[in-house]
Structure formats: structure tokens, C-alpha cells
Design a protein around this motif. Structure first.
Motif, mmCIF file in Angstrom:
data_model
loop_
_atom_site.group_PDB
_atom_site.id
_atom_site.type_symbol
_atom_site.label_atom_id
_atom_site.label_comp_id
_atom_site.label_asym_id
_atom_site.label_seq_id
_atom_site.Cartn_x
_atom_site.Cartn_y
_atom_site.Cartn_z
ATOM 1 N N ALA A 158 0.842 -1.199 0.000
ATOM 2 C CA ALA A 158 0.000 0.000 0.000
ATOM 3 C C ALA A 158 0.873 1.243 0.000
ATOM 4 O O ALA A 158 0.407 2.341 -0.315
ATOM 5 C CB ALA A 158 -0.919 -0.005 1.225
ATOM 6 N N GLY A 159 2.154 1.085 0.348
ATOM 7 C CA GLY A 159 3.112 2.186 0.386
ATOM 8 C C GLY A 159 4.386 1.709 1.042
ATOM 9 O O GLY A 159 4.418 0.654 1.689
ATOM 10 N N ALA A 160 5.468 2.467 0.866
ATOM 11 C CA ALA A 160 6.763 2.057 1.409
ATOM 12 C C ALA A 160 7.576 3.271 1.811
ATOM 13 O O ALA A 160 7.505 4.329 1.171
ATOM 14 C CB ALA A 160 7.530 1.231 0.381
ATOM 15 N N ALA A 161 8.361 3.112 2.888
ATOM 16 C CA ALA A 161 9.281 4.158 3.339
ATOM 17 C C ALA A 161 10.640 3.545 3.609
ATOM 18 O O ALA A 161 10.741 2.530 4.307
ATOM 19 C CB ALA A 161 8.743 4.843 4.590
ATOM 20 N N ASP A 330 7.168 10.089 13.878
ATOM 21 C CA ASP A 330 5.745 10.391 13.702
ATOM 22 C C ASP A 330 5.502 11.018 12.328
ATOM 23 O O ASP A 330 4.536 10.682 11.634
ATOM 24 C CB ASP A 330 5.263 11.352 14.789
ATOM 25 C CG ASP A 330 5.267 10.733 16.183
ATOM 26 O OD1 ASP A 330 5.639 9.555 16.310
ATOM 27 O OD2 ASP A 330 4.893 11.433 17.140
ATOM 28 N N VAL A 331 6.395 11.919 11.939
ATOM 29 C CA VAL A 331 6.269 12.586 10.641
ATOM 30 C C VAL A 331 6.440 11.578 9.509
ATOM 31 O O VAL A 331 5.700 11.602 8.521
ATOM 32 C CB VAL A 331 7.304 13.723 10.514
ATOM 33 C CG1 VAL A 331 7.294 14.317 9.108
ATOM 34 C CG2 VAL A 331 7.035 14.805 11.544
ATOM 35 N N ILE A 332 7.425 10.677 9.647
ATOM 36 C CA ILE A 332 7.672 9.674 8.613
ATOM 37 C C ILE A 332 6.449 8.784 8.412
ATOM 38 O O ILE A 332 6.009 8.541 7.277
ATOM 39 C CB ILE A 332 8.904 8.816 8.981
ATOM 40 C CG1 ILE A 332 10.181 9.657 8.893
ATOM 41 C CG2 ILE A 332 9.013 7.590 8.074
ATOM 42 C CD1 ILE A 332 11.430 8.961 9.402
ATOM 43 N N ILE A 333 5.873 8.315 9.508
ATOM 44 C CA ILE A 333 4.713 7.417 9.414
ATOM 45 C C ILE A 333 3.505 8.155 8.875
ATOM 46 O O ILE A 333 2.794 7.670 7.980
ATOM 47 C CB ILE A 333 4.406 6.797 10.782
ATOM 48 C CG1 ILE A 333 5.570 5.927 11.251
ATOM 49 C CG2 ILE A 333 3.120 5.954 10.714
ATOM 50 C CD1 ILE A 333 5.439 5.411 12.682
ATOM 51 N N ARG A 334 3.253 9.348 9.400
ATOM 52 C CA ARG A 334 2.089 10.114 8.952
ATOM 53 C C ARG A 334 2.183 10.452 7.461
ATOM 54 O O ARG A 334 1.198 10.387 6.732
ATOM 55 C CB ARG A 334 1.969 11.405 9.786
ATOM 56 C CG ARG A 334 0.624 12.116 9.638
ATOM 57 C CD ARG A 334 0.646 13.461 10.354
ATOM 58 N NE ARG A 334 0.955 13.326 11.756
ATOM 59 C CZ ARG A 334 0.034 13.098 12.704
ATOM 60 N NH1 ARG A 334 -1.242 12.968 12.360
ATOM 61 N NH2 ARG A 334 0.382 13.015 13.976
ATOM 62 N N THR A 335 3.382 10.818 7.019
ATOM 63 C CA THR A 335 3.585 11.159 5.614
ATOM 64 C C THR A 335 3.312 9.953 4.714
ATOM 65 O O THR A 335 2.713 10.068 3.659
ATOM 66 C CB THR A 335 5.022 11.673 5.406
ATOM 67 O OG1 THR A 335 5.231 12.819 6.223
ATOM 68 C CG2 THR A 335 5.248 12.050 3.945
ATOM 69 N N LEU A 336 3.783 8.793 5.151
ATOM 70 C CA LEU A 336 3.567 7.567 4.381
ATOM 71 C C LEU A 336 2.089 7.234 4.277
ATOM 72 O O LEU A 336 1.581 6.885 3.189
ATOM 73 C CB LEU A 336 4.311 6.403 5.032
ATOM 74 C CG LEU A 336 4.052 5.008 4.438
ATOM 75 C CD1 LEU A 336 4.525 4.927 3.000
ATOM 76 C CD2 LEU A 336 4.733 3.937 5.295
ATOM 77 N N LEU A 337 1.362 7.344 5.365
ATOM 78 C CA LEU A 337 -0.029 6.905 5.393
ATOM 79 C C LEU A 337 -1.008 7.903 4.803
ATOM 80 O O LEU A 337 -2.009 7.517 4.188
ATOM 81 C CB LEU A 337 -0.445 6.589 6.843
ATOM 82 C CG LEU A 337 0.377 5.540 7.583
ATOM 83 C CD1 LEU A 337 -0.177 5.326 8.984
ATOM 84 C CD2 LEU A 337 0.417 4.229 6.809
ATOM 85 N N LEU A 338 -0.693 9.196 4.947
ATOM 86 C CA LEU A 338 -1.643 10.217 4.534
ATOM 87 C C LEU A 338 -1.229 10.982 3.293
ATOM 88 O O LEU A 338 -1.947 11.875 2.839
ATOM 89 C CB LEU A 338 -1.878 11.203 5.695
ATOM 90 C CG LEU A 338 -2.397 10.583 6.997
ATOM 91 C CD1 LEU A 338 -2.643 11.670 8.036
ATOM 92 C CD2 LEU A 338 -3.662 9.771 6.750
ATOM 93 N N GLY A 339 -0.053 10.662 2.751
ATOM 94 C CA GLY A 339 0.389 11.354 1.540
ATOM 95 C C GLY A 339 1.577 12.234 1.795
ATOM 96 O O GLY A 339 1.968 12.473 2.944
ATOM 97 N N GLU A 340 2.184 12.740 0.728
ATOM 98 C CA GLU A 340 3.403 13.546 0.827
ATOM 99 C C GLU A 340 3.155 14.800 1.635
ATOM 100 O O GLU A 340 2.167 15.501 1.436
ATOM 101 C CB GLU A 340 3.910 13.939 -0.569
ATOM 102 C CG GLU A 340 5.250 14.647 -0.534
ATOM 103 C CD GLU A 340 5.735 14.994 -1.915
ATOM 104 O OE1 GLU A 340 6.889 15.440 -2.033
ATOM 105 O OE2 GLU A 340 4.962 14.849 -2.875
ATOM 106 N N LYS A 341 4.083 15.098 2.569
ATOM 107 C CA LYS A 341 3.971 16.275 3.423
ATOM 108 C C LYS A 341 4.490 17.511 2.683
ATOM 109 O O LYS A 341 5.508 17.426 2.032
ATOM 110 C CB LYS A 341 4.790 16.073 4.702
ATOM 111 C CG LYS A 341 4.655 17.200 5.703
ATOM 112 C CD LYS A 341 5.464 16.863 6.949
ATOM 113 C CE LYS A 341 5.471 18.009 7.936
ATOM 114 N NZ LYS A 341 4.141 18.322 8.470
#
Length: 341
Positions: A158-161, A330-341
Motif C-alpha cells: 500500500a506504500g513504502a518508506a 511520527d512525521v515519517i509514518i504520517r507522511t507515508l499513510l496520509l500522503g506527501e507532506k
């Protein structure tokens, strides 16, 4: 000349004898006689090996997002990406971290390849009923292991970081002058360690256990490789109460196989990958610290330039341990799940 030749022959024979004597010992497999005890939850893989894992965040059945985390070099399932108290509940995330083959309480994999970690994770996701798709986050050597996910099982993502992913200086997509310059930025012992892993993998155990020449600075936790911001965060690793579990099945099956796989000859070059989310149903993010002394930032910038579909985030004033800085994860996870910051 005959005396010199004889002396050289004696030296070579002595060296060869030392190499033979320093063959890697058999692993101490968890749960078998003489091996460490089993304390973790484990699944049995299709090839008969066991994979140890640990769950974090909200209960699996209540999660909005399900993430598999891939730990780094000389780490284990306990070394999950750190997140703030209450963050998992706020986001509705469930994270599973697992011991990669040979680490912690996961059985060694003598047939381990670049591809195998991704397939292990896929089986773990299936047995834990993650559903058709899940997110993956990898740090350092675990970040490097995310590239095979994008190559071999992109349909499951669903996405990758990738966080400070280790690079292979011999990936063909790098210009020779760029990879050579980055290679020389390493400490001299690490230059030799990765060179041995690439060209003579059968010598890796001997090289990292002999006392004649300095071996891997990373494996030795040498302070020489730490940038100033990393020195402020290294206590997260020094104080680990579970550290003895990481290498308990043998350094060859954990650290040394990591080096052989990570710096060996890959079946593919990450810079040849195509966008797995061309329909914008997911995204791939690469995070790297500006002053990372473990992995040269110049090579990450080049990869990001070659793969414009990757969202590249360079964190100013951060080193290799950037995800341990307050709030960054927190920023890394949120960015991955909710879209590019």
C-alpha cells in the motif's frame, strides 16, 4: 631470491591455514539442544524455518493501517521505529516487526538472497491476516531490504518508506566517479570490510574475526563513524537490555550474511525499478540525514534523481539515526499513510 620466495610461501601457507581455521561455526539455533531459548511469538514459514515477530500499536483487528517494519544491521524485532505515546491510537496503526533470518529468534537461512526477506515478510503478513496489501518501512540495512519489496512483491504494498537505506557501491546505475568518491568517504576499516564482502564473501567471517587488520567499524560500534547529531542519539542503542539476543545464533548468520547480501552482486539495480504506484494508489518515500556518515547522502540524492516517483526527504542537521530524533518518526509514518507532506 629463493629465500625470499620461500619466506613468502611460508607466509601464504600460514595465512591460508588461519583462514581455514576461522571458518564460521555452526549456528546455535533457538529451541534446539545447546541453542538459546524461544521467548518470542513465531510463525512457521513454507520452507520450515521459523520467523520471530513482535506486535506494536493498536490491536490488529482494530487497525486502520497495518505496517511491517524491517530492522537494520545488528538489530532485532525490538528495534521498531519509535513513535510518540498515543500516536498509534491517534492514527489507528498496527506495526509488526520481525527478526530477519539469523537474527534474534528467527532461524538462519543458509539460502538467503536479496529476495528472501521480502518473501518472509509476505508470508508473515498472510499468516497474521493483514489482508491483500500492507505498508512497509525499513531502516538502514532494513531500508535497503525494501528495494526487493518494490521489485518482487509491489502488488502487496500500500506504500513504502526507506529510512537511511544502506546502498551498494557496486550497483551499476551509479556513475563510477560518484560511487568511488562516496566509497572513499567511509572509514578505512569499513572500506575493507565491504570490499571483502563484495569480492570474497567466503572470507567475511575470517576478516571480521581476525586480529591483524581492523574490521567493520559499524559492527564494533566505533564512535569514529558517528556524526555530532548521532552522538546525541546513540544512547538508544547502547542501553538496549536485549542486545545479547541480537547475535545469539552466531555473528555469521546475522551480521556477516547481512554484509554479504547487502554488498554482493544483486539480481537487479534499484535505479531500474518502475513506479509501483503509477495509478497513485500508494507512494514511496526515502528519508535521509544531511550529515549521515554511515551512508553517503550524495548517493541517495542520485537515486532520487533517477527515480522521480520517489518522494525524497532530506533532513537537515540529522545523521544516520534521524528516526530517533524527537518527533521525526511520527512525521515519517504520517507522511507515508496520509500522503506527501
Amino acid at each position: 631470491m629463493k629465500k625470499i620466495a620461500l619466506a613468502l610461501l611460508i607466509v601464504i601457507l600460514g595465512w591460508a591455514y588461519q583462514v581455514i581455521q576461522f571458518r564460521s561455526p555452526p549456528p546455535r539455533i533457538c529451541g534446539l539442544p545447546g541453542g538459546p531459548p524461544i521467548t518470542a511469538r513465531r510463525i512457521k514459514l513454507s520452507d520450515g524455518r521459523h520467523l520471530a515477530y513482535k506486535e506494536h500499536g493498536v490491536p490488529r483487528e482494530n487497525a486502520l493501517y497495518k505496517i511491517i517494519f524491517i530492522h537494520g544491521f545488528d538489530c532485532c524485532r525490538h528495534d521498531v521505529i519509535p513513535f510518540s505515546p498515543g500516536f498509534a491510537e491517534e492514527m489507528g496503526i498496527h506495526i509488526v516487526s520481525f527478526d530477519r533470518a539469523g537474527y534474534g529468534e528467527s532461524d538462519p537461512n543458509p539460502k538467503r538472497t536479496v529476495k528472501s526477506t521480502a518473501l518472509d515478510a509476505e508470508e508473515l503478513a498472510d499468516q497474521l491476516e493483514f489482508g491483500p496489501k500492507f505498508y512497509v518501512i525499513g531502516y538502514s540495512m532494513g531500508g535497503q531490504a525494501v528495494w526487493p519489496f518494490l521489485k518482487y512483491i509491489p502488488h502487496r504494498l500500500a506504500g513504502a518508506a526507506l529510512i537511511a537505506p544502506v546502498i551498494n557501491y557496486w550497483w551499476s546505475g551509479f556513475p563510477a566517479n560518484l560511487s568511488r568518491e562516496a566509497y572513499k568517504q567511509q572509514c578505512l576499516p569499513d572500506q575493507w570490510a565491504v570490499r571483502v564482502a563484495h569480492y570474497t564473501p567466503w572470507l567475511v567471517y575470517w576478516w571480521n574475526t581476525q586480529k591483524w587488520f581492523p574490521s567493520s567499524s559499524v559492527a564494533a560500534f566505533s564512535p569514529d563513524i558517528l556524526s555530532p547529531p548521532d552522538k546525541q542519539l546513540i544512547t538508544h542503542f547502547i542501553s538496549r537490555q536485549y542486545a545479547a539476543q541480537i547475535r545469539q545464533q552466531g555473528e555469521y548468520e546475522s551480521l556477516h550474511r547481512d554484509m554479504i547480501i547487502g554488498f554482493g552482486n544483486w539480481e537487479f539495480d534499484p535505479m531500474d525499478l518502475e513506479n509501483p504506484f503509477s495509478n497513485k494508489e500508494g507512494s514511496v518515500h526515502l528519508w535521509h540525514g544531511e550529515v549521515d556518515r554511515f551512508v553517503p547522502v550524495t548517493l541517495q540524492r542520485y537515486i532520487a534523481g533517477k527515480l522521480p516517483w520517489i518522494h525524497y526527504h532530506e533532513v537537515r542537521g540529522s545523521g544516520h539515526l534521524l528516526s530517533y530524533a524527537e518527533g521525526i518518526s511520527d512525521v515519517i509514518i504520517r507522511t507515508l499513510l496520509l500522503g506527501e507532506k
